[in-house]
Design an enzyme around this catalytic site. Structure first.
Site, PDB file in Angstrom:
ATOM      1  N   TYR A  11      34.642  47.075   7.628  1.00  0.00           N
ATOM      2  CA  TYR A  11      35.693  46.241   8.200  1.00  0.00           C
ATOM      3  C   TYR A  11      35.460  44.804   7.739  1.00  0.00           C
ATOM      4  CZ  TYR A  11      38.999  44.927  11.946  1.00  0.00           C
ATOM      5  OH  TYR A  11      40.081  44.479  12.671  1.00  0.00           O
ATOM      6  N   TYR A  40      46.004  43.860   6.552  1.00  0.00           N
ATOM      7  CA  TYR A  40      45.274  44.024   7.803  1.00  0.00           C
ATOM      8  C   TYR A  40      46.093  44.865   8.771  1.00  0.00           C
ATOM      9  CZ  TYR A  40      42.562  42.666  11.941  1.00  0.00           C
ATOM     10  OH  TYR A  40      41.776  42.670  13.066  1.00  0.00           O
TER      11      TYR A  40
END
Length: 356
Positions: free
Chosen positions: A273, A318
């Site tokens: 991430y 995102y």
């Protein structure tokens, strides 16, 4: 090994186009991505018997999505309150439903207008509503931790540039990516700071879009081998932790290797991430994929090119980390054998191992 290990497969993935202004509702985005995931798995939505999602009050409820998909008998369903920490651990929720015999085909989705609607960088992480001090959103909090991490490791802006520039290079062949242009060092250094040491390009792309996964106990696909969730001192108040640089991976990495019965050397594609550039080397270190003492050279020599081969959250877009999970499935379908995916939320988060 966890009881659900290998029982569930990610049989389908679906995504909308990623943009800075979708012009569509979160419900419309979610339905498109979910239909695509079902079609990719070779089923129709009425074959789905569970729906899961996670959000920060910025998405469409699962019951509305299920209704729009025409799912007549909705079984287990859950709107999970949370952000990036859920990106990997929601696979565990689905795998446990399969193992328990509560569902056969589970849709997971994340939909948001993260650029044109509610933006992550405005989320409060401190008490500034009532007082005149505190962390004014996530970027200042993680910039604080980044400052200490760079000090402790000797990494510099040149190393952060290597992370971002490689992300752009990886995204070059990805038609979904919002950022595909090269980024030279001088160009990087000319970009304005959001909060030192993080420049605008050190932060992930705020995005409108949706991503969905179809997790199944009866269809084939990459298998969910292990999923863990946890954290340590600080949790969402990591600015008050004894070590502000100790993000979730410092705590969950040992748990993941034990749960999966695997070693770092087994991983042949990593999808960490990457909401901020410095999180990449920190996670590589914590998961044993690179040593702290060699991290500077590792980055400058671009030995991390195998990480987030689609460009990650820094360049593709995102969708709160779920798009990294979708890429893990693509990589495993293409011949990779073991994928590591993670979900970040400061001092707590999640990680998963998927196998072909």
């Amino acid at each position: 090994m966890q009881p659900f290990a290998g029982r569930a497969a990610v049989a389908g993935i679906g995504m909308t186009a990623l943009s800075r202004m979708s012009g569509r509702t979160e419900l419309e985005l979610a339905v498109e991505a979910c239909r695509a995931a079902c079609a990719d798995a070779g089923i129709v939505p009425r074959d789905v018997d569970a729906v899961l999602s996670y959000h920060l009050n910025d998405s469409a409820p699962v019951v509305r999505v299920a209704r729009a998909l025409g799912i007549e008998r909705l079984g287990w369903h859950n709107d999970i309150a949370g952000g990036g920490t859920q990106a990997a651990s929601i696979l565990g929720d689905a795998a446990m439903l399969v193992h328990a015999g509560l569902a056969r085909n589970i849709l997971i989705f994340r939909a948001l207008n993260g650029r044109s609607g509610k933006r992550m960088n405005t989320v409060s992480t401190g008490p500034q509503e009532r007082f005149t001090y505190g962390m004014a959103g996530p970027i200042p909090m993680f910039a604080l931790a980044a400052t200490r991490y760079l000090h402790d490791t000797g990494l510099t802006a040149e190393h952060l540039h290597a992370v971002v520039a490689q992300s752009r290079e990886n995204a070059k062949a990805n038609p979904r990516a919002q950022r595909r242009e090269p980024l030279g060092l001088d160009d990087y250094l000319s970009r304005p700071y959001v909060c030192t040491p993080l420049r605008t390009v050190d932060c992930c792309q705020e995005t409108d879009g949706a991503c969905a996964l179809l997790v199944s106990g009866v269809l084939d696909g990459p298998r969910v081998r292990a999923v863990v969730r946890g954290g340590g001192p600080g949790c969402s108040s990591m600015d008050r932790a004894p070590d502000v640089t100790a993000i979730f991976s410092a705590y969950v990495a040992p748990m993941l290797w034990e749960a999966g019965g695997m070693r770092p050397s087994d991983v042949d594609v990593a999808l960490p991430y990457d909401a901020y550039s410095w999180l990449v080397p920190r996670q590589l270190e914590d998961f044993g994929l690179a040593e702290r003492g060699e991290m500077g050279a590792y980055l400058l020599e671009r030995r991390h090119a195998w990480v987030n081969p689609h460009g990650g959250l820094l360049s593709e877009g995102y969708v709160h980390g779920l798009n990294n999970v979708a890429q893990a499935v693509r990589e495993l379908r293409a011949g990779r054998e073991v994928a590591l995916v993670t979900g970040f939320g400061g001092s707590y988060g999640s990680a998963a191992l998927l196998t072909s």
